[in-house]
Design a protein around this motif. Sequence first.
Motif, short mmCIF file in Angstrom:
data_model
loop_
_atom_site.label_atom_id
_atom_site.label_comp_id
_atom_site.label_asym_id
_atom_site.label_seq_id
_atom_site.Cartn_x
_atom_site.Cartn_y
_atom_site.Cartn_z
N ASP A 168 65.82 -47.56 -19.75
CA ASP A 168 66.13 -48.21 -18.49
C ASP A 168 66.46 -47.14 -17.45
N ARG A 169 65.74 -47.18 -16.34
CA ARG A 169 65.96 -46.21 -15.28
C ARG A 169 65.83 -46.95 -13.94
N GLY A 170 66.96 -47.20 -13.30
CA GLY A 170 66.95 -48.00 -12.09
C GLY A 170 66.45 -49.39 -12.40
N ASP A 171 65.46 -49.84 -11.66
CA ASP A 171 64.89 -51.17 -11.86
C ASP A 171 63.72 -51.18 -12.83
N VAL A 172 63.45 -50.05 -13.46
CA VAL A 172 62.34 -49.93 -14.40
C VAL A 172 62.85 -50.05 -15.83
N HIS A 173 62.21 -50.91 -16.62
CA HIS A 173 62.65 -51.17 -17.98
C HIS A 173 61.43 -51.03 -18.90
N LEU A 174 61.48 -50.02 -19.78
CA LEU A 174 60.33 -49.71 -20.63
C LEU A 174 60.69 -49.90 -22.10
N ARG A 175 59.66 -50.11 -22.89
CA ARG A 175 59.83 -50.29 -24.33
C ARG A 175 58.58 -49.81 -25.03
N GLY A 176 58.76 -49.01 -26.08
CA GLY A 176 57.61 -48.52 -26.82
C GLY A 176 57.96 -48.30 -28.28
N ARG A 177 56.93 -48.31 -29.12
CA ARG A 177 57.12 -48.14 -30.56
C ARG A 177 56.79 -46.70 -30.92
N VAL A 178 57.77 -45.98 -31.45
CA VAL A 178 57.62 -44.58 -31.77
C VAL A 178 57.18 -44.43 -33.24
N ASP A 179 56.27 -43.51 -33.49
CA ASP A 179 55.76 -43.35 -34.85
C ASP A 179 56.76 -42.69 -35.78
N HIS A 206 57.63 -32.08 -14.57
CA HIS A 206 57.10 -33.06 -13.61
C HIS A 206 57.89 -34.38 -13.66
N GLU A 207 59.13 -34.33 -14.07
CA GLU A 207 59.90 -35.55 -14.32
C GLU A 207 59.94 -36.48 -13.11
N ASP A 208 60.26 -35.97 -11.93
CA ASP A 208 60.39 -36.83 -10.75
C ASP A 208 59.05 -37.48 -10.40
N THR A 209 57.97 -36.71 -10.47
CA THR A 209 56.65 -37.26 -10.16
C THR A 209 56.23 -38.31 -11.17
N ILE A 210 56.48 -38.05 -12.45
CA ILE A 210 56.12 -39.01 -13.50
C ILE A 210 56.85 -40.33 -13.28
N TRP A 211 58.13 -40.26 -12.95
CA TRP A 211 58.88 -41.49 -12.76
C TRP A 211 58.49 -42.22 -11.48
N SER A 212 58.03 -41.48 -10.49
CA SER A 212 57.50 -42.13 -9.29
C SER A 212 56.23 -42.91 -9.62
N LEU A 213 55.35 -42.33 -10.44
CA LEU A 213 54.14 -43.02 -10.89
C LEU A 213 54.49 -44.24 -11.73
N ILE A 214 55.44 -44.07 -12.64
CA ILE A 214 55.87 -45.19 -13.47
C ILE A 214 56.41 -46.33 -12.61
N ASP A 215 57.23 -45.98 -11.63
CA ASP A 215 57.82 -47.00 -10.76
C ASP A 215 56.74 -47.77 -10.01
N ASP A 216 55.72 -47.06 -9.52
CA ASP A 216 54.64 -47.73 -8.80
C ASP A 216 53.90 -48.71 -9.71
N CYS A 217 53.58 -48.27 -10.93
CA CYS A 217 52.85 -49.14 -11.87
C CYS A 217 53.72 -50.31 -12.32
N TYR A 218 54.97 -50.04 -12.64
CA TYR A 218 55.87 -51.08 -13.11
C TYR A 218 56.05 -52.16 -12.04
N THR A 219 56.24 -51.72 -10.78
CA THR A 219 56.43 -52.67 -9.70
C THR A 219 55.18 -53.53 -9.51
#
Length: 305
Positions: A133-144, A251-264
């Motif tokens: 969870d990062r701000g309004d973005v909520h992700l979930r994934g299955r790790v091997d 590239h953490e800030d850029t990656i999260w900006s891309l994630i935020d755009d897709c999530y929204t």
Amino acid sequence: MSEDVSRVSPSRLATYATCPRKYEYDKEWSVESPEESRRYLDRGLAYHGAIEDTCAWATDQPESPTDDEIQTYAHEAIERRWDEHADRDEYASDAQFAYDRQVAIAGVDAYFAAAGLEHARNSVEQEGWLTCDRGDVHLRGRVDNIVRTDEGLQIIDYKGSLSGIVSGRTHNRIEAHHAGEEYHASILKSVFQAATYIEGAKATEHYEPGMDIEFTFYGVLYNVDRTPGHDGISVEVTGKSRDVGWIYEAHEDTIWSLIDDCYTGIVDGEFTPEPWEEIHENACGDCSYQGMCGDYIGAEVSLDD
């Protein structure tokens, strides 16, 4: 955290980043791709399952198993998992089916002849869910696999190959894609996974403040050498790992900006393909939904005119 938040996987983010309309067909409408085959999916399930079984078995032993014991168990596990997952009907011939079986077994054998031994002994979680969870973005994934190391934790995602995985040679494309200068959606899934799993691991019981967290893609079938003989084709498989944690940090800030755009876009139900020219040029050619996609058909008609 409320249970009614919309959690999105790295895979879904990557599909949206490739083309929002493809996401709509695939994830929202669940339209089955007419060209989709289970052959490679089932082979992946087989070697994923064998690695999971072996790591779980090794960590459950009262004493650390020997190399031979791990290798014997892994070999039996991949044979068992192949029989469970592989479907002969997905193959053109018995020879093709036998070849894929040989490749899968050789790949698992090779992994547990090298890095897999320590991974099995030090695994703390297999096929577990991580949430982030990062701000309004909520992700979930299955790790091997999550492995304890001297420095902290290593998260491992198993692939057949490393094709399309971000690397030291391609990581600057993240910034170019974000800036709209170039279209490089193909590498975004790997960095979305890195973000989700690295941050998600920090919320687990395995993490202690100050730990180093590495994220590694491991290509189980990275290189396959084929040798024909009187008894058919023999194969030798070697795997390869690629650490991408440093790329996430760079590239953490850029990656999260891309994630935020897709999530929204996903949460808001915005599926208009933008930027269309780049998507049409780079993504439409490999898309199985061409025949039903009004955006693609309209563009092709315009080009013909």
